[in-house]
Design a protein around this motif. Structure first.
Motif, PDB file in Angstrom:
ATOM      1  N   ILE A  98      47.909  16.829   7.054  1.00 28.73           N
ATOM      2  CA  ILE A  98      48.126  17.956   7.970  1.00 28.73           C
ATOM      3  C   ILE A  98      46.918  18.106   8.878  1.00 28.73           C
ATOM      4  CG2 ILE A  98      48.529  20.441   8.144  1.00 28.73           C
ATOM      5  CD1 ILE A  98      49.849  20.239   5.341  1.00 28.73           C
ATOM      6  N   ASP A  99      47.159  18.120  10.174  1.00 23.83           N
ATOM      7  CA  ASP A  99      46.096  18.299  11.155  1.00 23.83           C
ATOM      8  C   ASP A  99      45.713  19.773  11.244  1.00 23.83           C
ATOM      9  OD1 ASP A  99      44.245  17.566  13.089  1.00 23.83           O
ATOM     10  OD2 ASP A  99      45.689  17.735  14.726  1.00 23.83           O
ATOM     11  N   TYR A 100      46.717  20.635  11.419  1.00 23.98           N
ATOM     12  CA  TYR A 100      46.477  22.079  11.427  1.00 23.98           C
ATOM     13  C   TYR A 100      47.796  22.805  11.190  1.00 23.98           C
ATOM     14  CZ  TYR A 100      48.108  21.974  16.330  1.00 23.98           C
ATOM     15  OH  TYR A 100      48.836  21.790  17.468  1.00 23.98           O
ATOM     16  N   ILE A 101      47.684  24.107  10.888  1.00 22.46           N
ATOM     17  CA  ILE A 101      48.849  24.951  10.627  1.00 22.46           C
ATOM     18  C   ILE A 101      48.736  26.192  11.491  1.00 22.46           C
ATOM     19  CG2 ILE A 101      50.215  26.178   8.893  1.00 22.46           C
ATOM     20  CD1 ILE A 101      48.548  24.541   6.763  1.00 22.46           C
ATOM     21  N   VAL A 102      49.812  26.570  12.136  1.00 15.82           N
ATOM     22  CA  VAL A 102      49.870  27.831  12.871  1.00 15.82           C
ATOM     23  C   VAL A 102      50.795  28.762  12.086  1.00 15.82           C
ATOM     24  CG1 VAL A 102      50.561  29.001  15.000  1.00 15.82           C
ATOM     25  CG2 VAL A 102      49.431  26.760  15.105  1.00 15.82           C
TER      26      VAL A 102
END
Length: 159
Positions: A98-102
């Motif tokens: 996972i690169d990032y989570i919003v």
């Protein structure tokens, strides 16, 4: 591949929306180390004013938890409507894929709480909602449960 989006949690809460919102987001840097010292050890303000749009916070997990830290950035904040949009962009909670989570969270005036997560993979990785995505959310649900319990046990807090 693509972004994986799903509802992280949707349920009604036993405390008022204002109290829950203040504890979980507006004062989380003070609240979590006191209410959940076994889970969140400390907080660092990395950038900006503590609750402003663009604010970057680092939360450090307690010893014995499966993670060390995470950083998040406020993207949208509306205290009056009890809603927030923020991005978790660094830390071992993201795992390898996972690169990032919003996250988008809102607490309705009825006490209905809903949080949606948008999980952005690294490169061409295809994320599975049964694997790394859902396992990283157990801590969020535990934090909600613990926050609600702590606020019920301490009715004066954020009243």
């Amino acid at each position: 591949m693509g972004v994986v989006t799903f509802t992280v949690v949707e349920r009604s809460c036993a405390v008022t929306p204002n109290r829950l919102f203040k504890a979980m987001w507006f004062d989380n840097h003070n609240f979590y180390p006191i209410a959940m010292p076994h889970y969140i050890k400390s907080f660092e303000l990395i950038e900006g004013d503590v609750n402003s749009i663009g604010c970057v916070k680092q939360f450090n997990f307690a010893e014995g938890t499966p993670h060390k830290y995470f950083k998040s950035k406020n993207l949208e904040v509306d205290e009056e409507k009890c809603c927030i949009k923020y991005k978790t962009f660094e830390g071992d909670v993201l795992g390898d894929n996972i690169d990032y989570i919003v996250y988008e969270a809102k607490i309705e005036s009825t006490g209905q709480f809903k949080m949606v997560g948008h999980f952005y993979p690294k490169g061409d990785v295809e994320l599975s909602t049964d694997d790394e995505v859902k396992c990283n959310l157990k801590g969020l649900v535990k934090a909600l449960d613990a926050t609600e319990k702590y606020l019920i046990d301490n009715p004066h807090l954020y009243a």
